[in-house]
Scaffold this motif. Sequence first.
Motif, mmCIF file in Angstrom:
data_model
loop_
_atom_site.group_PDB
_atom_site.id
_atom_site.type_symbol
_atom_site.label_atom_id
_atom_site.label_comp_id
_atom_site.label_asym_id
_atom_site.label_seq_id
_atom_site.Cartn_x
_atom_site.Cartn_y
_atom_site.Cartn_z
ATOM 1 N N ASP A 97 0.834 -1.205 0.000
ATOM 2 C CA ASP A 97 0.000 0.000 0.000
ATOM 3 C C ASP A 97 0.871 1.258 0.000
ATOM 4 O OD1 ASP A 97 -2.403 -1.344 -0.060
ATOM 5 O OD2 ASP A 97 -2.824 -1.108 2.081
ATOM 6 N N PHE A 98 1.868 1.278 0.866
ATOM 7 C CA PHE A 98 2.741 2.454 0.961
ATOM 8 C C PHE A 98 3.571 2.640 -0.305
ATOM 9 C CE2 PHE A 98 6.799 4.457 1.946
ATOM 10 C CZ PHE A 98 6.373 5.637 2.562
ATOM 11 N N LEU A 99 4.147 1.558 -0.813
ATOM 12 C CA LEU A 99 5.001 1.673 -1.998
ATOM 13 C C LEU A 99 4.216 2.137 -3.219
ATOM 14 C CD1 LEU A 99 7.343 -1.453 -1.655
ATOM 15 C CD2 LEU A 99 7.659 0.881 -0.788
ATOM 16 N N LEU A 100 2.936 1.785 -3.285
ATOM 17 C CA LEU A 100 2.103 2.218 -4.420
ATOM 18 C C LEU A 100 1.825 3.716 -4.398
ATOM 19 C CD1 LEU A 100 -0.432 -0.755 -4.665
ATOM 20 C CD2 LEU A 100 1.235 -0.057 -6.404
ATOM 21 N N THR A 101 2.047 4.376 -3.259
ATOM 22 C CA THR A 101 1.884 5.837 -3.215
ATOM 23 C C THR A 101 3.028 6.542 -3.926
ATOM 24 O OG1 THR A 101 3.072 6.099 -1.108
ATOM 25 C CG2 THR A 101 0.688 5.655 -1.000
ATOM 26 N N ASP A 102 4.113 5.811 -4.198
ATOM 27 C CA ASP A 102 5.278 6.335 -4.929
ATOM 28 C C ASP A 102 5.903 7.549 -4.214
ATOM 29 O OD1 ASP A 102 7.121 6.183 -6.953
ATOM 30 O OD2 ASP A 102 5.919 7.255 -8.445
ATOM 31 N N LYS A 103 5.956 7.495 -2.886
ATOM 32 C CA LYS A 103 6.529 8.588 -2.108
ATOM 33 C C LYS A 103 8.048 8.479 -1.956
ATOM 34 C CE LYS A 103 2.373 9.504 0.647
ATOM 35 N NZ LYS A 103 1.768 9.460 2.008
ATOM 36 N N PRO B 191 9.863 -0.360 -11.074
ATOM 37 C CA PRO B 191 9.656 -0.771 -12.474
ATOM 38 C C PRO B 191 8.177 -0.795 -12.861
ATOM 39 C CG PRO B 191 11.271 -2.177 -11.424
ATOM 40 C CD PRO B 191 10.658 -1.350 -10.329
ATOM 41 N N TYR B 192 7.324 -1.280 -11.957
ATOM 42 C CA TYR B 192 5.883 -1.324 -12.237
ATOM 43 C C TYR B 192 5.282 0.073 -12.284
ATOM 44 C CZ TYR B 192 0.907 -1.717 -11.175
ATOM 45 O OH TYR B 192 -0.451 -1.558 -11.173
ATOM 46 N N LEU B 193 5.682 0.944 -11.369
ATOM 47 C CA LEU B 193 5.153 2.309 -11.345
ATOM 48 C C LEU B 193 5.558 3.088 -12.590
ATOM 49 C CD1 LEU B 193 5.782 3.077 -7.570
ATOM 50 C CD2 LEU B 193 3.556 2.734 -8.668
ATOM 51 N N LYS B 194 6.683 2.719 -13.168
ATOM 52 C CA LYS B 194 7.135 3.364 -14.408
ATOM 53 C C LYS B 194 6.472 2.759 -15.637
ATOM 54 C CE LYS B 194 11.729 4.981 -12.997
ATOM 55 N NZ LYS B 194 13.195 4.855 -13.245
ATOM 56 N N ASP B 195 6.061 1.505 -15.524
ATOM 57 C CA ASP B 195 5.492 0.800 -16.671
ATOM 58 C C ASP B 195 4.441 -0.196 -16.189
ATOM 59 O OD1 ASP B 195 4.861 -0.538 -18.985
ATOM 60 O OD2 ASP B 195 6.875 -1.338 -19.353
ATOM 61 N N ASN B 196 3.179 0.205 -16.228
ATOM 62 C CA ASN B 196 2.085 -0.655 -15.755
ATOM 63 C C ASN B 196 1.908 -1.917 -16.596
ATOM 64 O OD1 ASN B 196 -0.162 1.965 -14.524
ATOM 65 N ND2 ASN B 196 1.705 1.094 -13.668
ATOM 66 N N LEU C 290 3.986 -4.052 -16.834
ATOM 67 C CA LEU C 290 4.685 -5.093 -16.082
ATOM 68 C C LEU C 290 3.813 -5.697 -14.983
ATOM 69 C CD1 LEU C 290 8.181 -3.382 -15.640
ATOM 70 C CD2 LEU C 290 7.634 -5.302 -17.142
ATOM 71 N N LYS C 291 2.539 -5.378 -14.994
ATOM 72 C CA LYS C 291 1.651 -5.807 -13.910
ATOM 73 C C LYS C 291 1.730 -7.307 -13.659
ATOM 74 C CE LYS C 291 -3.081 -5.387 -12.197
ATOM 75 N NZ LYS C 291 -4.433 -4.812 -12.434
ATOM 76 N N SER C 292 1.770 -8.097 -14.710
ATOM 77 C CA SER C 292 1.801 -9.552 -14.523
ATOM 78 C C SER C 292 3.072 -9.999 -13.806
ATOM 79 C CB SER C 292 1.686 -10.264 -15.877
ATOM 80 O OG SER C 292 2.810 -9.967 -16.694
ATOM 81 N N GLU C 293 4.162 -9.258 -13.979
ATOM 82 C CA GLU C 293 5.420 -9.591 -13.304
ATOM 83 C C GLU C 293 5.357 -9.265 -11.808
ATOM 84 O OE1 GLU C 293 7.933 -11.091 -14.725
ATOM 85 O OE2 GLU C 293 7.119 -11.048 -16.760
ATOM 86 N N PHE C 294 4.396 -8.450 -11.427
ATOM 87 C CA PHE C 294 4.273 -8.026 -10.033
ATOM 88 C C PHE C 294 3.013 -8.584 -9.368
ATOM 89 C CE2 PHE C 294 7.421 -5.183 -11.624
ATOM 90 C CZ PHE C 294 8.212 -4.859 -10.531
#
Length: 376
Positions: free
Chosen positions: A135-141, A149-154, A156-160
Amino acid sequence: MRILLVGEYSRLHNSLKEGLEALHHDVTIIGTGDNFKQFPVDYSIFPKYFLKNKLLVFLNKALFRVFKLDLQLAEKGIRFWYFLPKLKNYDVVQLINSNAIETYPFFSKFLLKRLFNQNKKSFLLVCGEDTPIIDFLLTDKLKYSILTPYLKDNNLKSEFRFSLKYTQKNYRDLYDFVKERVSATIVSDLDYKIPIPEKTLIPNPINTDKIAFENLDISKRIVIFMGINKSSYIKKGTVFFEKALAIIKEKYADKVEIISAENIPYSKYIMLYSRAHILLDQVYGYDQGYNALEAMAKGKVVFTGAETEFMNHYNLHERVAINALADVDYLVNELSFLIENPEEIVAIGKRTRAFIEREHQYVKIAQKYLDLWNSN
């Protein structure tokens, strides 16, 4: 005290067990051994039928493709259920993750309710991905994280999917179920303390009696080791190490030897990196994970999380690890400096061992767990 440790992903619970046993406590570990890593456990819930039997593996893949059913998860839960009559009358139960049983969340809740009810106090250890961390990491703070890598390129969702599952309602409910029933939650390093700062940090225990310091012989080639875990390849930033090593191999062909190994058991992993001077771990961390710490205990120079937050937390003024970044040029420069100044490898290795003995010695850490368990 009688202590039950549920789950084992990195050897953390094994080292904690060794520390607790040195303090004359009775400790049991139940878990899968983390699949190919094959960590020791006292009661195994490894899903051998749906991972070892070729026919059942094929059946499981077919069922998952059509119905999204994973019978490996079911097998783990069923195996845990069979052990429940033996998992009674412990003074402390500690889960290594809210999903420590690694079965379906609804089944986990059923099993954990039974487990909690037939024992005394329970605790949750956050030493990896879990709902509040993701939850915290998804805030990209943060300036970077394992989700970068996922926040830069969605795409990659399956890899995460392993990471992101903790945001699904069933896993979120499981975390809440555990959080409400444990006496306290503990975090193992700054990568988890930063997202949930209100929780107590107890550093990873490292068995400094079993892991001997090795004086680094740099009279010949400098050996660089990289272990590759395909399931965490992107999250660890392994591609940056691979690109840097390609340059280093060409630049210092007569000065270095490079060893890489993929998805191997823990015992073989330890054997392979024993000759190394330098170990490449991960680029998206702020603190060290378990593999890095064990290598540091041997006196290896490890490229891992060693950010400013880490240096400040432990009041360090000299490097005990190389802070790895997702920057190939930076990695090449750091590796080149060490190759051209091998005396610095020796110096860092000695500081590294001293740091592990001071901050991670397994009996000292076991006592910190006992103090927390007894105070809650």
